[in-house]
Design a protein around this motif. Structure first.
Motif, short mmCIF file in Angstrom:
data_model
loop_
_atom_site.label_atom_id
_atom_site.label_comp_id
_atom_site.label_asym_id
_atom_site.label_seq_id
_atom_site.Cartn_x
_atom_site.Cartn_y
_atom_site.Cartn_z
N MET A 1 0.84 -1.19 0.00
CA MET A 1 0.00 0.00 0.00
C MET A 1 0.88 1.24 0.00
O MET A 1 1.92 1.29 0.66
CB MET A 1 -0.91 -0.01 1.23
N VAL A 4 -0.28 6.52 3.60
CA VAL A 4 -1.64 6.89 3.97
C VAL A 4 -1.65 8.35 4.42
O VAL A 4 -0.96 8.72 5.37
CB VAL A 4 -2.17 5.98 5.10
N LYS A 105 -14.30 2.74 2.06
CA LYS A 105 -13.66 2.55 3.36
C LYS A 105 -13.31 1.08 3.51
O LYS A 105 -14.18 0.20 3.51
CB LYS A 105 -14.58 2.99 4.50
N ASN A 106 -12.02 0.80 3.62
CA ASN A 106 -11.54 -0.57 3.70
C ASN A 106 -11.64 -1.13 5.11
O ASN A 106 -11.92 -0.41 6.06
CB ASN A 106 -10.09 -0.64 3.20
N SER A 107 -11.41 -2.42 5.24
CA SER A 107 -11.54 -3.11 6.51
C SER A 107 -10.56 -2.61 7.57
O SER A 107 -10.79 -2.75 8.77
CB SER A 107 -11.37 -4.62 6.33
N ASP A 108 -9.44 -2.00 7.13
CA ASP A 108 -8.47 -1.47 8.08
C ASP A 108 -8.84 -0.09 8.60
O ASP A 108 -8.10 0.51 9.40
CB ASP A 108 -7.06 -1.44 7.47
N GLY A 109 -9.99 0.43 8.16
CA GLY A 109 -10.45 1.74 8.61
C GLY A 109 -9.99 2.90 7.77
O GLY A 109 -10.47 4.02 7.94
N ASN A 110 -9.07 2.65 6.84
CA ASN A 110 -8.60 3.70 5.95
C ASN A 110 -9.46 3.76 4.68
O ASN A 110 -10.08 2.77 4.30
CB ASN A 110 -7.14 3.47 5.56
N GLU A 112 -9.90 4.22 0.61
CA GLU A 112 -9.22 4.06 -0.67
C GLU A 112 -9.92 4.95 -1.69
O GLU A 112 -11.14 4.88 -1.87
CB GLU A 112 -9.27 2.60 -1.12
N PHE A 121 -4.72 6.61 -0.49
CA PHE A 121 -5.25 6.13 0.78
C PHE A 121 -5.19 7.25 1.82
O PHE A 121 -4.24 8.04 1.84
CB PHE A 121 -4.44 4.92 1.27
N LYS A 123 -6.77 8.54 6.03
CA LYS A 123 -7.49 8.24 7.26
C LYS A 123 -8.84 8.96 7.29
O LYS A 123 -9.81 8.46 7.87
CB LYS A 123 -6.65 8.66 8.46
#
Length: 319
Positions: A1, A4, A105-110, A112, A121, A123
């Motif tokens: 990735m 961010v 919004k991806n599973s990691d909370g960030n 895309e 990417f 926050k």
């Protein structure tokens, strides 16, 4: 990735610029601003004549700025020079001629952020695009009698239709793939290959064409369209003629509503994004500011104040 960003801002108008400046002054360093035009403040550049006055007070709306970015009535040139200075004085990562297609919004909370050529990417994301966006239309005339059969998005599309999708970008490909589930779909593009779509869409399109889910016609340019007993007769420049139940043009200039839908941002019955007192949408960390977030349009001051509200809320979460 890739790295961010702390904040990604979509749109280089007053709300977008002010959000970047407010964030920078408050101590947030890693900021990205994406603008689809070749410069900031496209609405002012396009819809204001030279030397036209840009008013601070507008239709009784709030005329007092609340944040660090101030504004006073001035000419078009004065306002553009002021926003030039704001961007120049703050080291902001601004990228122009880059249109954002959707935000996920991806599973990691960030988040895309999808563009034609690259994903970014972040926050937090601030959507600060205006309402002035319009879909591009073909150069030839669309007969009024078949306007209900001609679309520029997926609204009002039915099932079981024979549909022609015109365009060579990601939107055109995605429209064709979506519609092909319940319709007979042809995708027409004037060039010999797709150069603006992402790898995922290219792979999925190749599959659908291979298995007959989509009829692909490359190097096909349309001369005109006509009414054929209530349907759309398409005259191609190479002499071929086909009749379709519906034609969908995806040739650029997507509307804000399409963008909001693709990003799963909830809207009300008037297609206005549903936001709380912090300008935050149903998706935590995803904000909408400026005139797109209002029912009656917004002044520059309202846009600046939205930016202040959003940055204060983002900072409060980090304390």
């Amino acid at each position: 990735m890739d790295s961010v960003y702390d904040i990604a801002i979509i749109g280089g108008g007053p709300c977008g610029i002010a959000s970047a400046v407010e964030a920078k002054i408050s101590g947030i360093e890693n900021i990205l601003l994406l603008e689809k035009g070749d410069n900031h403040s496209q609405t002012i550049r396009t819809f204001y004549k030279d030397n036209k006055r840009v008013d601070k007070e507008y239709k009784g709306l709030d005329s007092q700025t609340k944040g660090r970015v101030e504004f006073e009535t001035g000419s078009k040139e004065d306002v553009l020079n002021y926003f030039d200075a704001l961007l120049d004085n703050e080291t902001i990562d601004a990228i122009f001629e880059t249109e954002v297609e959707k935000i996920v919004k991806n599973s990691d909370g960030n988040f895309e952020i999808f563009t034609a050529h690259k994903h970014y990417f972040a926050k937090n994301v601030i959507v600060a695009v205006g309402r002035m966006g319009r879909p591009n239309k073909p150069s030839y005339k669309i007969p009024p009698s078949i306007t209900q059969r001609v679309n520029f998005n997926l609204d009002k599309c039915s099932t079981g239709e024979k549909i022609l999708v015109v365009g060579g970008g990601n939107s055109a490909v995605e429209y064709a793939m979506t519609l092909s589930r319940e319709n007979i779909v042809t995708l027409s593009y004037r060039k010999g290959e797709f150069t603006r779509i992402n790898e995922i869409n290219a792979k999925n399109l190749a599959y659908d064409v291979k298995y007959g889910n989509i009829i692909l016609r490359l190097k096909t340019d349309i001369e005109s369209i006509e009414n054929e007993e209530g349907k759309v007769l398409v005259n191609y420049k190479d002499g071929r003629v086909f009749v379709y139940d519906r034609v969908i043009y995806a040739i650029g200039g997507t509307t804000p509503v399409d963008f909001l839908k693709s990003s799963d941002i909830e809207v009300d019955e008037k297609k206005i994004p549903i936001i709380d007192e912090n300008c935050e949408t149903n998706i935590k960390g995803l904000y909408v500011g400026g005139d797109l977030a209002t029912r009656s349009g917004a002044s520059i001051v309202v846009a600046l104040n939205h930016s202040n509200t959003i940055i204060e809320h983002i900072n409060s979460k980090n304390r």
